[in-house]
Design a protein around this motif. Structure first.
Motif, PDB file in Angstrom:
ATOM      1  N   ASN A  67       0.847  -1.184   0.000  1.00  0.00           N
ATOM      2  CA  ASN A  67       0.000   0.000   0.000  1.00  0.00           C
ATOM      3  C   ASN A  67       0.889   1.242   0.000  1.00  0.00           C
ATOM      4  O   ASN A  67       1.248   1.757   1.063  1.00  0.00           O
ATOM      5  N   ASN A  69       0.192   4.312  -0.962  1.00  0.00           N
ATOM      6  CA  ASN A  69      -0.475   5.575  -0.658  1.00  0.00           C
ATOM      7  C   ASN A  69      -0.574   5.871   0.830  1.00  0.00           C
ATOM      8  O   ASN A  69      -0.551   7.018   1.238  1.00  0.00           O
ATOM      9  N   ARG A  70      -0.711   4.856   1.667  1.00  0.00           N
ATOM     10  CA  ARG A  70      -0.921   5.077   3.096  1.00  0.00           C
ATOM     11  C   ARG A  70       0.303   4.782   3.946  1.00  0.00           C
ATOM     12  O   ARG A  70       0.258   4.850   5.154  1.00  0.00           O
ATOM     13  N   ASN A  71       1.427   4.454   3.334  1.00  0.00           N
ATOM     14  CA  ASN A  71       2.662   4.136   4.051  1.00  0.00           C
ATOM     15  C   ASN A  71       2.438   3.041   5.103  1.00  0.00           C
ATOM     16  O   ASN A  71       2.995   3.088   6.185  1.00  0.00           O
ATOM     17  N   LEU A  72       1.593   2.090   4.780  1.00  0.00           N
ATOM     18  CA  LEU A  72       1.316   0.975   5.677  1.00  0.00           C
ATOM     19  C   LEU A  72       1.601  -0.358   4.999  1.00  0.00           C
ATOM     20  O   LEU A  72       0.884  -1.333   5.172  1.00  0.00           O
ATOM     21  N   THR A  73       2.636  -0.385   4.217  1.00  0.00           N
ATOM     22  CA  THR A  73       2.989  -1.595   3.494  1.00  0.00           C
ATOM     23  C   THR A  73       3.409  -2.695   4.460  1.00  0.00           C
ATOM     24  O   THR A  73       4.124  -2.440   5.420  1.00  0.00           O
ATOM     25  N   HIS A 104      -0.730  -2.836   7.828  1.00  0.00           N
ATOM     26  CA  HIS A 104      -1.998  -2.185   7.499  1.00  0.00           C
ATOM     27  C   HIS A 104      -3.103  -2.568   8.487  1.00  0.00           C
ATOM     28  O   HIS A 104      -4.112  -1.876   8.580  1.00  0.00           O
TER      29      HIS A 104
END
Length: 135
Positions: A67, A69-73, A104
């Motif tokens: 992910n 876009n949300r820096n929650l990879t 995430h």
């Protein structure tokens, strides 16, 4: 009173020996080659029990999610790699995975699995010197 002091000293000594044994056992069980890898190729990644049986029925943990876009990879902790697994669209290199980090969702799982190296990090862990599994 003298017996109480001896008993307290003995209990303290036994406690120290036990703690010392636990501390000594920790590093001996850890592998110096373990490597943490974040998903970096834009792919979601499956965690499979067998690197030669790649289907939804063979998954042992939820998919890891990329992910950007949300820096929650999500990420994984691996201890070795193998080239004896199924050949997918980018080769046959697989990571032996010890821990799955579901950033995430805010938790991790400690499930032994195989993750497809080209989808995890483009095989960067292999190029960085991760040890070969030999299985």
């Amino acid at each position: 009173m003298h017996i109480g002091k001896k008993l307290a000293a003995t209990v303290a000594l036994v406690g120290t020996v036990f703690v010392g044994g636990v501390v000594a056992a920790g590093p001996a069980g850890a592998s110096s080659s373990d490597m943490g890898l974040g998903l970096s190729t834009g792919h979601n990644v499956g965690a499979y029990a067998d690197y030669n049986r790649i289907n939804n029925a063979d998954k042992v943990a939820p998919d890891l999610i990329y992910n950007a876009n949300r820096n929650l990879t999500d990420g994984v902790e691996v201890d070795c790699w193998s080239d004896r697994g199924a050949t997918l669209d980018r080769g046959n290199r697989w990571y032996h995975t010890k821990t799955e980090y579901y950033n995430h969702l805010g938790y991790s799982l400690h499930v032994y699995a195989w993750t497809y190296a080209p989808y995890v990090d483009g095989e960067a862990g292999i190029r960085a010197g991760l040890q070969y599994c030999n299985y």
